[in-house]
Design a protein around this motif. Structure first.
Motif, PDB file in Angstrom:
ATOM      1  N   THR A   1       0.849  -1.211   0.000  1.00 24.23           N
ATOM      2  CA  THR A   1       0.000   0.000   0.000  1.00 24.23           C
ATOM      3  C   THR A   1       0.876   1.249   0.000  1.00 24.23           C
ATOM      4  O   THR A   1       0.597   2.224  -0.711  1.00 24.23           O
ATOM      5  N   MET A   2       1.953   1.229   0.791  1.00 23.68           N
ATOM      6  CA  MET A   2       2.838   2.404   0.860  1.00 23.68           C
ATOM      7  C   MET A   2       3.464   2.687  -0.509  1.00 23.68           C
ATOM      8  O   MET A   2       3.573   3.829  -0.935  1.00 23.68           O
ATOM      9  N   GLN A   3       3.871   1.603  -1.205  1.00 21.66           N
ATOM     10  CA  GLN A   3       4.450   1.793  -2.539  1.00 21.66           C
ATOM     11  C   GLN A   3       3.409   2.393  -3.488  1.00 21.66           C
ATOM     12  O   GLN A   3       3.699   3.293  -4.280  1.00 21.66           O
ATOM     13  N   ARG A   4       2.163   1.882  -3.356  1.00 27.57           N
ATOM     14  CA  ARG A   4       1.091   2.409  -4.213  1.00 27.57           C
ATOM     15  C   ARG A   4       0.824   3.887  -3.916  1.00 27.57           C
ATOM     16  O   ARG A   4       0.503   4.661  -4.819  1.00 27.57           O
ATOM     17  N   ILE A   5       0.968   4.267  -2.654  1.00 26.12           N
ATOM     18  CA  ILE A   5       0.760   5.680  -2.275  1.00 26.12           C
ATOM     19  C   ILE A   5       1.731   6.571  -3.058  1.00 26.12           C
ATOM     20  O   ILE A   5       1.335   7.571  -3.667  1.00 26.12           O
ATOM     21  N   VAL A   6       3.004   6.177  -3.052  1.00 28.16           N
ATOM     22  CA  VAL A   6       4.023   6.999  -3.729  1.00 28.16           C
ATOM     23  C   VAL A   6       3.814   6.957  -5.246  1.00 28.16           C
ATOM     24  O   VAL A   6       3.848   8.001  -5.925  1.00 28.16           O
ATOM     25  N   ASP A   7       3.573   5.757  -5.778  1.00 29.12           N
ATOM     26  CA  ASP A   7       3.363   5.641  -7.230  1.00 29.12           C
ATOM     27  C   ASP A   7       2.172   6.488  -7.676  1.00 29.12           C
ATOM     28  O   ASP A   7       2.222   7.183  -8.700  1.00 29.12           O
ATOM     29  N   SER A   8       1.094   6.424  -6.902  1.00 29.38           N
ATOM     30  CA  SER A   8      -0.124   7.171  -7.266  1.00 29.38           C
ATOM     31  C   SER A   8       0.131   8.672  -7.244  1.00 29.38           C
ATOM     32  O   SER A   8      -0.333   9.409  -8.123  1.00 29.38           O
ATOM     33  N   ALA A   9       0.870   9.127  -6.223  1.00 30.40           N
ATOM     34  CA  ALA A   9       1.134  10.567  -6.122  1.00 30.40           C
ATOM     35  C   ALA A   9       1.972  11.037  -7.316  1.00 30.40           C
ATOM     36  O   ALA A   9       1.744  12.124  -7.862  1.00 30.40           O
ATOM     37  N   LYS A  10       2.914  10.200  -7.733  1.00 21.35           N
ATOM     38  CA  LYS A  10       3.757  10.579  -8.886  1.00 21.35           C
ATOM     39  C   LYS A  10       2.894  10.671 -10.160  1.00 21.35           C
ATOM     40  O   LYS A  10       3.052  11.596 -10.960  1.00 21.35           O
ATOM     41  N   ILE A  11       1.987   9.707 -10.318  1.00 19.45           N
ATOM     42  CA  ILE A  11       1.106   9.723 -11.504  1.00 19.45           C
ATOM     43  C   ILE A  11       0.216  10.968 -11.484  1.00 19.45           C
ATOM     44  O   ILE A  11       0.073  11.665 -12.488  1.00 19.45           O
ATOM     45  N   LEU A  12      -0.341  11.233 -10.324  1.00 15.35           N
ATOM     46  CA  LEU A  12      -1.222  12.398 -10.175  1.00 15.35           C
ATOM     47  C   LEU A  12      -0.468  13.688 -10.512  1.00 15.35           C
ATOM     48  O   LEU A  12      -0.959  14.531 -11.269  1.00 15.35           O
ATOM     49  N   ALA A  13       0.745  13.810  -9.953  1.00 10.04           N
ATOM     50  CA  ALA A  13       1.539  15.027 -10.180  1.00 10.04           C
ATOM     51  C   ALA A  13       1.889  15.166 -11.660  1.00 10.04           C
ATOM     52  O   ALA A  13       1.762  16.246 -12.249  1.00 10.04           O
ATOM     53  N   GLU A  14       2.285  14.057 -12.266  1.00 10.76           N
ATOM     54  CA  GLU A  14       2.702  14.097 -13.673  1.00 10.76           C
ATOM     55  C   GLU A  14       1.535  14.537 -14.566  1.00 10.76           C
ATOM     56  O   GLU A  14       1.680  15.422 -15.413  1.00 10.76           O
TER      57      GLU A  14
ATOM     58  N   SER B   1       7.402  22.110  -6.540  1.00  6.13           N
ATOM     59  CA  SER B   1       8.659  21.356  -6.630  1.00  6.13           C
ATOM     60  C   SER B   1       8.672  20.404  -7.825  1.00  6.13           C
ATOM     61  O   SER B   1       9.542  19.549  -7.940  1.00  6.13           O
ATOM     62  N   GLY B   2       7.689  20.530  -8.703  1.00  6.14           N
ATOM     63  CA  GLY B   2       7.689  19.766  -9.960  1.00  6.14           C
ATOM     64  C   GLY B   2       7.364  18.296  -9.807  1.00  6.14           C
ATOM     65  O   GLY B   2       7.534  17.520 -10.749  1.00  6.14           O
ATOM     66  N   GLY B   3       6.887  17.892  -8.671  1.00  9.91           N
ATOM     67  CA  GLY B   3       6.529  16.468  -8.496  1.00  9.91           C
ATOM     68  C   GLY B   3       6.445  16.123  -7.030  1.00  9.91           C
ATOM     69  O   GLY B   3       6.188  16.988  -6.189  1.00  9.91           O
ATOM     70  N   THR B   4       6.675  14.861  -6.727  1.00  6.11           N
ATOM     71  CA  THR B   4       6.580  14.445  -5.329  1.00  6.11           C
ATOM     72  C   THR B   4       7.362  13.158  -5.083  1.00  6.11           C
ATOM     73  O   THR B   4       7.535  12.344  -5.999  1.00  6.11           O
ATOM     74  N   ASP B   5       7.816  13.003  -3.845  1.00  3.46           N
ATOM     75  CA  ASP B   5       8.453  11.747  -3.418  1.00  3.46           C
ATOM     76  C   ASP B   5       7.591  11.042  -2.384  1.00  3.46           C
ATOM     77  O   ASP B   5       7.987  10.004  -1.857  1.00  3.46           O
ATOM     78  N   ASN B   6       6.459  11.662  -2.018  1.00  2.60           N
ATOM     79  CA  ASN B   6       5.656  11.025  -0.970  1.00  2.60           C
ATOM     80  C   ASN B   6       4.192  10.927  -1.397  1.00  2.60           C
ATOM     81  O   ASN B   6       3.923  10.630  -2.559  1.00  2.60           O
ATOM     82  N   HIS B   7       3.285  11.189  -0.494  1.00  3.92           N
ATOM     83  CA  HIS B   7       1.852  11.012  -0.770  1.00  3.92           C
ATOM     84  C   HIS B   7       1.172  12.319  -1.123  1.00  3.92           C
ATOM     85  O   HIS B   7      -0.032  12.352  -1.326  1.00  3.92           O
ATOM     86  N   ILE B   8       1.943  13.407  -1.151  1.00  5.21           N
ATOM     87  CA  ILE B   8       1.345  14.738  -1.296  1.00  5.21           C
ATOM     88  C   ILE B   8       1.651  15.343  -2.664  1.00  5.21           C
ATOM     89  O   ILE B   8       2.785  15.317  -3.128  1.00  5.21           O
ATOM     90  N   VAL B   9       0.606  15.893  -3.279  1.00  5.94           N
ATOM     91  CA  VAL B   9       0.797  16.718  -4.465  1.00  5.94           C
ATOM     92  C   VAL B   9       0.260  18.100  -4.086  1.00  5.94           C
ATOM     93  O   VAL B   9      -0.929  18.240  -3.759  1.00  5.94           O
ATOM     94  N   LEU B  10       1.153  19.070  -4.081  1.00  5.96           N
ATOM     95  CA  LEU B  10       0.757  20.420  -3.690  1.00  5.96           C
ATOM     96  C   LEU B  10       0.580  21.235  -4.965  1.00  5.96           C
ATOM     97  O   LEU B  10       1.529  21.447  -5.716  1.00  5.96           O
ATOM     98  N   VAL B  11      -0.675  21.635  -5.218  1.00  9.86           N
ATOM     99  CA  VAL B  11      -0.976  22.307  -6.482  1.00  9.86           C
ATOM    100  C   VAL B  11      -1.079  23.810  -6.250  1.00  9.86           C
ATOM    101  O   VAL B  11      -1.843  24.270  -5.401  1.00  9.86           O
ATOM    102  N   ASP B  12      -0.281  24.544  -7.022  1.00  9.69           N
ATOM    103  CA  ASP B  12      -0.274  26.002  -6.953  1.00  9.69           C
ATOM    104  C   ASP B  12      -1.345  26.521  -7.907  1.00  9.69           C
ATOM    105  O   ASP B  12      -1.259  26.309  -9.119  1.00  9.69           O
ATOM    106  N   LEU B  13      -2.366  27.166  -7.363  1.00 12.93           N
ATOM    107  CA  LEU B  13      -3.468  27.626  -8.210  1.00 12.93           C
ATOM    108  C   LEU B  13      -3.376  29.113  -8.531  1.00 12.93           C
ATOM    109  O   LEU B  13      -4.275  29.676  -9.152  1.00 12.93           O
TER     110      LEU B  13
END
Ligand code: DSN
Length: 454
Positions: free
Chosen positions: A306-319, A330-342
């Motif tokens: 599940t933890m691996q899926r968390i990181v993989d999903s966040a990368k897909i979402l960010a991309e 920061s152009g992406g993520t290494d964890n579970h967070i995608v911070l979107v600048d609006l």
């Protein structure tokens, strides 16, 4: 059920029946909340879905027991089973975090940080922590919290690439010589160099407190470096990535048995006394039982996946959000967070949060370092949103499904008209299309245990 003796399952089921009898409309509120959680996409980065076993523990009769003290040193009788519950929680916590010391009694990570800060620094002392607007936490020195009002604070932020600026932190530490440096974040998307933090702390004779509430699961799964042997003390809540009950945890590694800088006492002796009796009275034993079970689950291979899926999903979402034209901090993520600048889209975080909620997507508005919207970047009206993937990973969403999520989030955000909560609108066709897609995704990826058996 008459007067016959009930086993635990019957007792819990009977409790639900009793709520219906005592206050039927309140039961409907509880039921609606349960159904809501199953039918929305929960993407709040500080949430997880608690498995039914953990949920059941929170309803156990252990709640009835007052057990001040620690296992085998209680100030109340009748605690034999409580000792076993707490001992299991402690040994599980030590095992999953590879820690030498664990205290499972703190009621939250906020309380854990409060306990550590007051007992090691004392009011009026100098602490150093990350700015709230850069992704720090209230307890890391924010002016609206005890940490910023009862302590002197030196705050650090991020560099122009939204990364922790270790050289700047070292410079500030050497200049101000804090008694404690706090690292750990709530809205930072990259890995943290705990070793470097410890080197800085050692240079100025400071304690290092690592608050890993957001990344505790990634640490257990070895996807992020563990601070346990770098920080003097590590704290975490137990309900974010750990999917445990609401609660806190205080840990220590190789420093646990070392003497304090200014007291003839080891760190673990100080922490034991600081939790009880200095800050807390009786522990919440049903919550500690739930911690024990959630730590059992966190030791499993399934949890690591599940933890691996968390990181993989966040990368897909960010991309994909970036491909569609959104600025991701920061152009992406290494964890579970995608911070979107609006800010570049001129959408305020509060409006984005509400618009997404109306479409069944739950995120939270978040400040974005150095960005303003309509001249402001306040916690009520910040310039961004924070999206988290803990729940998506628990639902076992495929890469394609996560990509779909990026597109429906973008659809909503691209069809907001108006810039305040009172009168913004989302295009009707977009709203009904997204609501339909959310419903389909929730059916295809139900919450494990809530719809199906584990
Ligand atoms: N610290 C807050 C967050 O990250 O959402 C609450 O846990």
């Amino acid at each position: 059920m008459g007067n016959s003796s009930k086993n635990l399952s019957e007792l819990l089921a009977y409790g639900v029946e009793q709520i219906k009898e005592i206050n039927p409309s309140f039961m409907k509120v509880l039921e609606r909340e349960y159904q809501r959680q199953k039918s929305v996409l929960m993407m709040v980065a500080s949430c997880s879905i608690v498995p039914p076993s953990v949920l059941a523990c929170t309803g156990m009769p252990a709640v009835n027991i007052t057990a001040e003290g620690y296992p085998h040193v209680r100030y109340h009788a009748g605690c034999e089973e409580m000792d076993k519950i707490e001992e299991l929680a402690i040994s599980n916590a030590k095992k999953i975090f590879k820690a030498a010391y664990a205290n499972v009694q703190s009621h939250s990570a906020t309380t854990a940080n409060e306990i550590v800060t007051y007992s090691l620094v004392r009011p009026g002392g100098l602490i150093m922590g990350m700015n709230l607007t850069s992704g720090g936490h209230l307890t890391h020195g924010a002016s609206v919290s005890y940490s910023g009002s009862d302590f002197q604070v030196v705050r650090y932020g991020l560099d122009e690439n939204y990364l922790i600026d270790y050289d700047k932190i070292e410079e500030l530490a050497l200049q101000h010589r804090p008694k404690m440096i706090i690292c750990g974040t709530t809205a930072y998307c990259r890995k943290i160099d705990f070793k470097r933090f410890r080197e800085i702390a050692d240079k100025v004779g400071a304690y290092l407190l690592a608050d890993i509430s957001h990344i505790a699961g990634l640490v257990i799964a070895d996807l992020h470096e563990s601070p346990i042997d770098y920080a003097h003390i590590t704290t975490t809540c137990t309900h974010k990535q750990l999917a445990g009950p609401r609660g806190g945890l205080i840990l220590s590694g190789k420093d646990a048995k070392r003497k304090l800088f200014d007291e003839d006492m080891t760190l673990e002796e100080k922490l034991q006394k600081a939790v009880f009796p200095f800050f807390q009275g009786a522990p919440i034993m049903n919550q500690i039982a739930a911690k024990a079970i959630s730590f059992d689950i966190a030791a499993s291979e399934g949890f690591k996946k599940t933890m691996q899926r968390i990181v993989d999903s966040a990368k897909i979402l960010a991309e994909h959000l970036q491909n569609i034209g959104f600025d991701v901090i920061s152009g992406g993520t290494d964890n579970h967070i995608v911070l979107v600048d609006l800010a570049s889209k001129n959408i305020s975080g509060d409006v984005a949060e509400r618009a997404l909620e109306e479409c069944g997507i739950i995120v939270n508005r978040n400040s974005v370092p150095n960005k303003k919207i309509n001249g402001k970047n306040t916690s009520k009206r910040p310039a961004g949103i924070r999206i988290g993937t803990n729940n998506m990973a628990q639902r076992k969403m495929s890469a394609d499904a996560v990509k779909k999520c990026a597109y429906i989030i973008a659809d909503v955000l691209n069809h907001i008209h108006g810039d305040n909560l009172e009168d913004f609108k989302i295009d009707d066709t977009v709203k009904s299309d997204v609501l339909h897609k959310v419903s389909e995704l929730c059916k295809e990826y139900p919450i494990p245990g809530y719809e199906t058996n584990y």
